[in-house]
Design a protein around this motif. Structure first.
Motif, PDB file in Angstrom:
ATOM      1  N   THR A  92       9.690   6.695   3.884  1.00  0.00           N
ATOM      2  CA  THR A  92       8.617   5.705   3.972  1.00  0.00           C
ATOM      3  C   THR A  92       9.178   4.359   4.406  1.00  0.00           C
ATOM      4  OG1 THR A  92       7.255   6.798   2.276  1.00  0.00           O
ATOM      5  CG2 THR A  92       6.820   4.474   2.692  1.00  0.00           C
ATOM      6  N   MET A  93      10.360   4.012   3.918  1.00  0.00           N
ATOM      7  CA  MET A  93      11.013   2.767   4.309  1.00  0.00           C
ATOM      8  C   MET A  93      11.322   2.758   5.806  1.00  0.00           C
ATOM      9  SD  MET A  93      14.522   1.201   2.650  1.00  0.00           S
ATOM     10  CE  MET A  93      13.780   0.921   1.039  1.00  0.00           C
ATOM     11  N   ILE A  94      11.812   3.875   6.339  1.00  0.00           N
ATOM     12  CA  ILE A  94      12.096   3.965   7.773  1.00  0.00           C
ATOM     13  C   ILE A  94      10.818   3.845   8.588  1.00  0.00           C
ATOM     14  CG2 ILE A  94      12.756   5.620   9.595  1.00  0.00           C
ATOM     15  CD1 ILE A  94      15.135   4.255   8.354  1.00  0.00           C
ATOM     16  N   LEU A  95       9.747   4.496   8.159  1.00  0.00           N
ATOM     17  CA  LEU A  95       8.476   4.410   8.887  1.00  0.00           C
ATOM     18  C   LEU A  95       7.964   2.976   8.926  1.00  0.00           C
ATOM     19  CD1 LEU A  95       6.590   7.552   7.506  1.00  0.00           C
ATOM     20  CD2 LEU A  95       7.817   7.328   9.673  1.00  0.00           C
ATOM     21  N   ASP A  96       8.219   2.231   7.866  1.00  0.00           N
ATOM     22  CA  ASP A  96       7.785   0.836   7.806  1.00  0.00           C
ATOM     23  C   ASP A  96       8.636  -0.057   8.703  1.00  0.00           C
ATOM     24  OD1 ASP A  96       6.051  -1.169   6.220  1.00  0.00           O
ATOM     25  OD2 ASP A  96       8.077  -1.977   5.946  1.00  0.00           O
ATOM     26  N   GLU A 172       9.295  -2.072  -0.625  1.00  0.00           N
ATOM     27  CA  GLU A 172       8.624  -3.261  -0.102  1.00  0.00           C
ATOM     28  C   GLU A 172       8.200  -2.956   1.326  1.00  0.00           C
ATOM     29  OE1 GLU A 172      11.192  -6.610  -0.558  1.00  0.00           O
ATOM     30  OE2 GLU A 172      11.377  -6.354  -2.738  1.00  0.00           O
ATOM     31  N   LEU A 173       6.906  -2.755   1.521  1.00  0.00           N
ATOM     32  CA  LEU A 173       6.365  -2.330   2.809  1.00  0.00           C
ATOM     33  C   LEU A 173       5.464  -3.418   3.384  1.00  0.00           C
ATOM     34  CD1 LEU A 173       5.354   1.271   1.674  1.00  0.00           C
ATOM     35  CD2 LEU A 173       7.517   0.546   2.700  1.00  0.00           C
ATOM     36  N   THR A 174       5.623  -3.678   4.675  1.00  0.00           N
ATOM     37  CA  THR A 174       4.867  -4.771   5.305  1.00  0.00           C
ATOM     38  C   THR A 174       4.213  -4.383   6.626  1.00  0.00           C
ATOM     39  OG1 THR A 174       6.849  -5.576   6.452  1.00  0.00           O
ATOM     40  CG2 THR A 174       6.402  -6.493   4.273  1.00  0.00           C
ATOM     41  N   ASN A 175       4.546  -3.208   7.160  1.00  0.00           N
ATOM     42  CA  ASN A 175       4.165  -2.875   8.528  1.00  0.00           C
ATOM     43  C   ASN A 175       3.149  -1.729   8.535  1.00  0.00           C
ATOM     44  OD1 ASN A 175       3.992  -2.408  11.246  1.00  0.00           O
ATOM     45  ND2 ASN A 175       6.166  -1.952  11.554  1.00  0.00           N
ATOM     46  N   ASP A 176       1.896  -2.062   8.829  1.00  0.00           N
ATOM     47  CA  ASP A 176       0.856  -1.032   8.844  1.00  0.00           C
ATOM     48  C   ASP A 176       1.048  -0.012   9.967  1.00  0.00           C
ATOM     49  OD1 ASP A 176      -0.352  -2.121   6.655  1.00  0.00           O
ATOM     50  OD2 ASP A 176      -1.946  -3.157   7.757  1.00  0.00           O
ATOM     51  N   ALA A 177       1.945  -0.302  10.904  1.00  0.00           N
ATOM     52  CA  ALA A 177       2.204   0.660  11.988  1.00  0.00           C
ATOM     53  C   ALA A 177       2.774   1.963  11.446  1.00  0.00           C
ATOM     54  CB  ALA A 177       3.157   0.056  13.020  1.00  0.00           C
ATOM     55  N   ARG A 178       3.304   1.946  10.246  1.00  0.00           N
ATOM     56  CA  ARG A 178       3.817   3.191   9.655  1.00  0.00           C
ATOM     57  C   ARG A 178       2.704   4.228   9.513  1.00  0.00           C
ATOM     58  NH1 ARG A 178       3.013  -0.283   5.362  1.00  0.00           N
ATOM     59  NH2 ARG A 178       1.902   0.592   3.550  1.00  0.00           N
ATOM     60  N   ARG A 179       1.477   3.763   9.374  1.00  0.00           N
ATOM     61  CA  ARG A 179       0.336   4.665   9.180  1.00  0.00           C
ATOM     62  C   ARG A 179      -0.136   5.279  10.494  1.00  0.00           C
ATOM     63  NH1 ARG A 179      -2.375   0.117   5.275  1.00  0.00           N
ATOM     64  NH2 ARG A 179      -1.382   0.768   3.295  1.00  0.00           N
ATOM     65  N   LYS A 180       0.382   4.779  11.602  1.00  0.00           N
ATOM     66  CA  LYS A 180      -0.004   5.306  12.912  1.00  0.00           C
ATOM     67  C   LYS A 180       0.908   6.438  13.372  1.00  0.00           C
ATOM     68  CE  LYS A 180      -1.713   0.763  14.413  1.00  0.00           C
ATOM     69  NZ  LYS A 180      -3.147   1.107  14.432  1.00  0.00           N
ATOM     70  N   PHE A 206      -0.986   9.987  -4.041  1.00  0.00           N
ATOM     71  CA  PHE A 206      -1.495  10.525  -2.782  1.00  0.00           C
ATOM     72  C   PHE A 206      -2.353   9.534  -1.990  1.00  0.00           C
ATOM     73  CE2 PHE A 206      -1.023  14.056  -5.801  1.00  0.00           C
ATOM     74  CZ  PHE A 206      -0.167  14.883  -5.100  1.00  0.00           C
ATOM     75  N   ALA A 207      -2.565   8.332  -2.527  1.00  0.00           N
ATOM     76  CA  ALA A 207      -3.505   7.397  -1.913  1.00  0.00           C
ATOM     77  C   ALA A 207      -3.159   7.075  -0.465  1.00  0.00           C
ATOM     78  CB  ALA A 207      -3.579   6.114  -2.736  1.00  0.00           C
ATOM     79  N   GLU A 208      -1.865   6.978  -0.146  1.00  0.00           N
ATOM     80  CA  GLU A 208      -1.475   6.613   1.215  1.00  0.00           C
ATOM     81  C   GLU A 208      -1.849   7.682   2.235  1.00  0.00           C
ATOM     82  OE1 GLU A 208       0.129   4.068   3.208  1.00  0.00           O
ATOM     83  OE2 GLU A 208      -0.880   3.009   1.581  1.00  0.00           O
ATOM     84  N   VAL A 209      -2.006   8.923   1.793  1.00  0.00           N
ATOM     85  CA  VAL A 209      -2.413   9.984   2.717  1.00  0.00           C
ATOM     86  C   VAL A 209      -3.745   9.635   3.375  1.00  0.00           C
ATOM     87  CG1 VAL A 209      -3.120  12.409   2.890  1.00  0.00           C
ATOM     88  CG2 VAL A 209      -1.118  11.774   1.515  1.00  0.00           C
ATOM     89  N   ALA A 210      -4.628   9.000   2.628  1.00  0.00           N
ATOM     90  CA  ALA A 210      -5.946   8.643   3.150  1.00  0.00           C
ATOM     91  C   ALA A 210      -5.867   7.587   4.250  1.00  0.00           C
ATOM     92  CB  ALA A 210      -6.837   8.151   2.016  1.00  0.00           C
ATOM     93  N   ASN A 211      -4.731   6.900   4.364  1.00  0.00           N
ATOM     94  CA  ASN A 211      -4.581   5.839   5.368  1.00  0.00           C
ATOM     95  C   ASN A 211      -3.897   6.301   6.641  1.00  0.00           C
ATOM     96  OD1 ASN A 211      -5.714   3.825   3.661  1.00  0.00           O
ATOM     97  ND2 ASN A 211      -3.764   3.646   2.572  1.00  0.00           N
ATOM     98  N   ILE A 212      -3.470   7.561   6.688  1.00  0.00           N
ATOM     99  CA  ILE A 212      -2.796   8.076   7.878  1.00  0.00           C
ATOM    100  C   ILE A 212      -3.813   8.259   9.004  1.00  0.00           C
ATOM    101  CG2 ILE A 212      -1.507  10.026   8.832  1.00  0.00           C
ATOM    102  CD1 ILE A 212      -0.406  10.492   6.001  1.00  0.00           C
ATOM    103  N   GLU A 213      -3.493   7.773  10.186  1.00  0.00           N
ATOM    104  CA  GLU A 213      -4.450   7.816  11.296  1.00  0.00           C
ATOM    105  C   GLU A 213      -4.458   9.144  12.039  1.00  0.00           C
ATOM    106  OE1 GLU A 213      -4.391   4.473  13.896  1.00  0.00           O
ATOM    107  OE2 GLU A 213      -4.271   3.000  12.259  1.00  0.00           O
TER     108      GLU A 213
END
Length: 246
Positions: A92-96, A172-180, A206-213
């Motif tokens: 998750t850190m790498i994706l961010d 510590e996550l700041t980049n919403d591009a991880r969800r793309k 599991f909440a972040e799964v709902a944000n995956i595009e």
């Protein structure tokens, strides 16, 4: 299905207590089709590392980037990263931090995390490491379905305690591009219907799964360690995911 020439490099990372060796059987099946794949032992999980107990999530993320370099990963040639179980923290850190380097993430009985997530927030600072629990305890937390006595014996013999700093460090996550980043969710010990319902309800795991595009879901019914209980089938899922370009 064979791997297409456009398949991206594959980096495989196992969860708690495990090193690259955990993927041996999966790699055997991937190599049948000449996949370009690298299994990684994260910092803190190498039994020969004299600084093992002080390794952090930042160290683990840096090791993933080193693996990318080894495979020639770049913006123009991004990787498929396979994350099992607790590998979701550094991945998750790498994706961010570097979503441009990942063409697809494959979560194996795992998933993306929210900012602020901590694996063991109540672990005292003086605790240096967290060893593999006895199987009667572990089996109450994660399904051991499909694991033979021989596999369990190997697991116990080769497991390396998790370093305390990794388990206490918040994300510590700041980049919403991880969800793309295109995502394949491989559901093993919990069926996908239940995982998606938990995601919609906002369950913290599991909440972040709902944000995956861009989400694909694959059910691979077995226990929490499918690299041992269904290695051939898991390899096929990974191979297919790495070959997808849409």
């Amino acid at each position: 299905m064979t791997t297409s020439p456009s398949s991206s490099p594959i980096v495989l990372i196992a969860g708690r207590w495990l090193g690259a060796w955990a993927w041996d059987e999966v790699l055997d099946h991937l190599k049948t089709d000449h996949s370009r794949a690298l299994a990684l032992t994260l910092p803190g999980l190498d039994p020969d590392d004299p600084q093992r107990q002080t390794r952090t999530l930042d160290d683990q993320a840096a090791a993933i980037l080193d693996a990318f370099d080894q495979l020639g990963v770049s913006d123009d040639r991004p990787a498929t990263i396979v994350a099992h179980s607790g590998a979701n923290f550094p991945v998750t850190m790498i994706l961010d931090r570097h979503p441009e380097l990942v063409s697809r993430v494959v979560w194996v009985d795992s998933g993306p995390l929210m900012t602020g997530s901590i694996f063991a927030p109540d672990m005292p600072e003086e605790v240096q490491e967290f060893p593999l629990p006895p199987f009667d305890v572990l089996g109450q937390q994660a399904s051991l379905e499909g694991l033979s006595a021989e596999v369990l014996e190997r697991f116990e013999a080769r497991a390396v305690p998790e370093p305390g700093p990794v388990l206490r460090q918040p994300l510590e996550l700041t980049n919403d591009a991880r969800r793309k980043v295109r995502t394949t969710l491989v559901c093993c010990s919990i069926p996908s219907s239940q995982v998606l319902e938990l995601a919609r309800s906002g369950h913290p795991m599991f909440a972040e799964v709902a944000n995956i595009e861009h989400l694909d879901v694959v059910d691979l019914p077995t226990g929490h360690w499918p690299m041992w209980s269904r290695p051939r089938d898991l390899a096929e899922v990974i191979r297919s995911a790495a070959s997808r370009v849409e």
